[in-house]
Write a protein that holds these residues in place. Structure first.
Motif, PDB file in Angstrom:
ATOM      1  N   SER A 125       0.815  -1.215   0.000  1.00 49.07           N
ATOM      2  CA  SER A 125       0.000   0.000   0.000  1.00 49.07           C
ATOM      3  C   SER A 125       0.848   1.264   0.000  1.00 49.07           C
ATOM      4  N   ILE A 168       1.256   1.409  -3.995  1.00 50.87           N
ATOM      5  CA  ILE A 168      -0.004   1.253  -4.725  1.00 50.87           C
ATOM      6  C   ILE A 168      -1.122   1.483  -3.718  1.00 50.87           C
ATOM      7  N   SER A 169      -1.787   2.592  -3.823  1.00 46.63           N
ATOM      8  CA  SER A 169      -2.824   2.927  -2.845  1.00 46.63           C
ATOM      9  C   SER A 169      -4.132   3.232  -3.562  1.00 46.63           C
ATOM     10  N   TYR A 170      -5.230   2.839  -2.925  1.00 47.65           N
ATOM     11  CA  TYR A 170      -6.569   3.101  -3.408  1.00 47.65           C
ATOM     12  C   TYR A 170      -7.305   3.965  -2.388  1.00 47.65           C
ATOM     13  N   ARG A 175     -10.111   3.357  -1.099  1.00 49.35           N
ATOM     14  CA  ARG A 175     -10.609   2.393  -0.116  1.00 49.35           C
ATOM     15  C   ARG A 175      -9.805   1.115  -0.271  1.00 49.35           C
ATOM     16  N   ARG A 176      -9.390   0.538   0.847  1.00 52.93           N
ATOM     17  CA  ARG A 176      -8.524  -0.633   0.745  1.00 52.93           C
ATOM     18  C   ARG A 176      -9.261  -1.847   0.194  1.00 52.93           C
ATOM     19  N   MET A 233     -10.843  -2.006  -2.419  1.00 53.50           N
ATOM     20  CA  MET A 233     -10.738  -2.006  -3.883  1.00 53.50           C
ATOM     21  C   MET A 233      -9.664  -2.959  -4.386  1.00 53.50           C
ATOM     22  N   PHE A 234      -8.734  -3.370  -3.523  1.00 55.06           N
ATOM     23  CA  PHE A 234      -7.743  -4.363  -3.927  1.00 55.06           C
ATOM     24  C   PHE A 234      -8.421  -5.662  -4.374  1.00 55.06           C
ATOM     25  N   GLU A 244     -11.708  -5.931  -5.469  1.00 58.06           N
ATOM     26  CA  GLU A 244     -12.819  -5.769  -6.400  1.00 58.06           C
ATOM     27  C   GLU A 244     -12.502  -6.454  -7.729  1.00 58.06           C
ATOM     28  N   ASP A 293     -10.418  -1.904 -13.447  1.00 57.23           N
ATOM     29  CA  ASP A 293      -9.601  -0.727 -13.159  1.00 57.23           C
ATOM     30  C   ASP A 293      -8.985  -0.756 -11.762  1.00 57.23           C
ATOM     31  N   SER A 294      -9.397  -1.696 -10.912  1.00 55.79           N
ATOM     32  CA  SER A 294      -8.876  -1.684  -9.550  1.00 55.79           C
ATOM     33  C   SER A 294      -8.418  -3.042  -9.043  1.00 55.79           C
ATOM     34  N   HIS A 348      -6.493  -6.177  -8.007  1.00 52.61           N
ATOM     35  CA  HIS A 348      -5.067  -6.472  -7.869  1.00 52.61           C
ATOM     36  C   HIS A 348      -4.940  -7.955  -7.558  1.00 52.61           C
TER      37      HIS A 348
END
Length: 592
Positions: free
Chosen positions: A189, A192-194, A196-197, A199-200, A202, A206-207, A209
């Motif tokens: 993180s 690579i940060s989103y 909302r965590r 989203m890793f 999802e 586009d999100s 991982h």
């Protein structure tokens, strides 16, 4: 005095201890019979709370003093009289003044002389066999990181987390493998940060991982992260604001010091751990890139390796010692930690927050050299030129004095502003020329610079370098607990230290900090992934051997295959990984 007065004061017929009365009653009784000239003795007992209005000064002129003008705590104090043992009334009563506070011992003034310092410290001759041993082991980045988060620390966190969950009636059953997956996600993180965590995990293109999603399930990660714990709640120290992370601090300090490079020069300063919650121990620091959060006292090498740290709790929970302020006391604790490895002539650098002539004197007695900028009121009246007068002189001018008894020098130097520097080890000579930018002329000019100023500017920035490394890719995931941001800080500090050791031990195959963190995150997520869960798509997990940077050679192959990195055709492969890879992709493939 008449019997009425005597009864109030002493009480007739009482032989050993006496009756207790109020001073106001005694004074009123004495005023009623002023014509009697008998002399009475009175002792004023201190009140139960002796903090109120007592002072060491008189309340007024003795001739005009009236009882009504005394403080309330004195008027309502108990009056005691003791029997003389003869069985007769004691007619000799006297009002005794309160005990005066003992005068402070006047310290002898220092004698300042205009000459250069003559230090008596030994030269630095120590070697570092531990670093030589690490060089011979050729440890991978994961191996270097696990010098700090070792097996004992991992098992300790697992046990405390499971204990805390059990206390909450939750059967967590955390394993070391799962904890390493959590650590890998926290490290990842940082680069690579989103928003909302979650989203890793999802499925959106586009999100999503896949490295995170294939390592551990989302709900399992959330459950582990919410119960992450580092101390037994039944054994917390109420006087320690950081009791919930104190065992981890002790373990980290022990590992940091155990593997620290043995060097002569160290920096001491303040670092900030970002925190915006409601915990009372957060502070506002306007001089740091991170302005609001926990202040942490840090001792580092000149290159930025964190040797010792301690979160600040203020003077309410941390008592200064040795007649120093809180900052000076923290410097002494850092020096004590350094001297556990041996009583060597270390040289510590710090700024004006910590420096004082008193601190320099204490460090000199401990055999430690020190240099730092100092505020004028901490120079113990060193008679230097006035700053306004020095500003009128040309740039590079300076004045200095040395304490005759302890060989401590204070120098005032005119640069872009006037700077005061104090040292117990470095003097003025040799004075060198240095290049400085002139704002008025918009050119660079040569100015004189004393030796202690030059050495200070070269070696003082260790804490700043560590802060810079941590701020680049710091852990972004935060939890609801107040100490979650502090745990991220500890992980970032361990990564910084591991990278500093990598720079020292791997002179030929160095990688930058980003590649170093990516390597550790990928290895932790790939090698500790849970492949037993139903519904998880099967795939071949890369092993740590791909990233260990040991024994990888590019060789020619007869049959063309796809490159493992760019997926185009290639006739070369890695001999150890048995993967097709271009020569141009070879390095990137082994560090991603």
């Amino acid at each position: 005095m008449a019997s009425t007065s005597r009864d109030v004061i002493a009480g007739r017929g009482i032989h050993s201890k006496v009756k207790s009365a109020k001073l106001l009653e005694v004074l009123n009784a004495m005023e009623e019979e002023e014509s009697n000239n008998n002399r009475e003795e009175i002792f004023i007992a201190p009140p139960d709370n002796a903090v109120g209005e007592f002072t060491d000064e008189d309340s007024g002129d003795e001739d005009s003093q009236r009882g009504a003008h005394l403080p309330g705590s004195v008027l309502h104090a108990s009056v005691l009289c003791e029997d003389s043992g003869t069985g007769e009334d004691n007619d000799d009563l006297e009002l005794q003044p309160a005990k005066k506070r003992q005068k402070a011992v006047v310290k002898p003034q220092r004698i300042w002389t205009k000459r250069d310092i003559r230090p008596d410290f030994g030269s630095w001759t120590a070697s570092d066999p531990h670093i030589e041993n690490l060089k011979s082991q050729e440890l991978s980045p994961v191996g270097l990181f696990e010098l700090f988060f070792d097996e004992g620390t991992i098992n300790f966190i697992v046990n405390e987390t499971n204990r805390y969950a059990w206390q909450k009636n939750v059967n967590l059953s955390l394993t070391a493998q799962e904890l390493k997956c959590v650590l890998g996600i926290l490290i990842l993180s940082g680069y690579i940060s989103y928003p909302r965590r979650r989203m890793f995990w999802e499925t959106s293109p586009d999100s999503h991982h896949h490295l995170v999603a294939d390592a551990i399930r989302r709900d399992r990660f959330e459950l582990i992260f919410s119960y992450l714990h580092f101390a037994d709640n039944n054994e917390l120290d109420a006087s320690d604001r950081f009791a919930k992370v104190r065992p981890l601090i002790i373990r980290m300090n022990c590992n940091f010091q155990k593997h620290a490079p043995l060097e002569e020069f160290y920096s001491f300063g303040e670092s900030m751990c970002e925190y915006f919650g409601h915990r009372g121990s957060k502070q506002l620091h306007r001089g740091k890139p991170v302005r609001l959060g926990y202040k942490i006292w840090c001792g580092t090498t000149s290159r930025g390796y964190l040797v010792w740290f301690e979160p600040s709790q203020g003077t309410l929970f941390t008592k200064p010692d040795r007649s120093l302020d809180l900052g000076g006391s923290m410097v002494i604790k850092f020096v004590d930690a350094l001297q556990e490895r041996g009583f060597l002539p270390y040289h510590i650098f710090f700024d004006k927050v910590f420096t004082s002539v008193k601190l320099m004197s204490i460090l000199r007695k401990k055999g430690v050299k020190a240099t730092g900028t100092v505020r004028e009121y901490r120079t113990e009246r060193c008679p230097l030129k006035d700053p306004k007068e020095l500003k009128k002189m040309k740039r590079g001018s300076f004045d200095y004095k040395v304490d005759e008894s302890e060989e401590i020098i204070v120098c005032r130097w005119h640069d872009s502003s006037v700077v005061n520097i104090c040292s117990n080890a470095v003097g003025i000579e040799p004075v060198r020329l240095t290049s400085r930018h002139s704002g008025a002329a918009k050119t660079r000019t040569q100015v004189h610079q004393p030796s202690l100023v030059k050495l200070y500017q070269e070696k003082v920035g260790g804490v700043g370098r560590m802060d810079q490394n941590i701020a680049k890719y710091k852990v972004k995931i935060r939890g609801m607990k107040w100490y979650s941001s502090f745990i991220g800080y500890v992980i970032d500090a361990a990564l910084n230290n591991a990278w500093q050791l990598h720079r020292i031990c791997c002179q030929d195959a160095q990688v930058d900090l980003l590649a170093f963190r990516r390597y550790i995150a990928c290895v932790y997520l790939e090698s500790n992934a849970d492949t037993t869960s139903q519904g998880r798509r099967s795939r071949r997990l890369e092993t740590e051997s791909r990233f260990d940077m040991i024994g990888h050679w590019i060789i020619h192959q007869d049959k063309r295959t796809r490159c493992a990195l760019c997926h185009s055709q290639t006739n070369t492969r890695c001999e150890k990984c048995q993967k097709g890879v271009h020569a141009k992709c070879f390095r990137e493939y082994h560090i991603r």
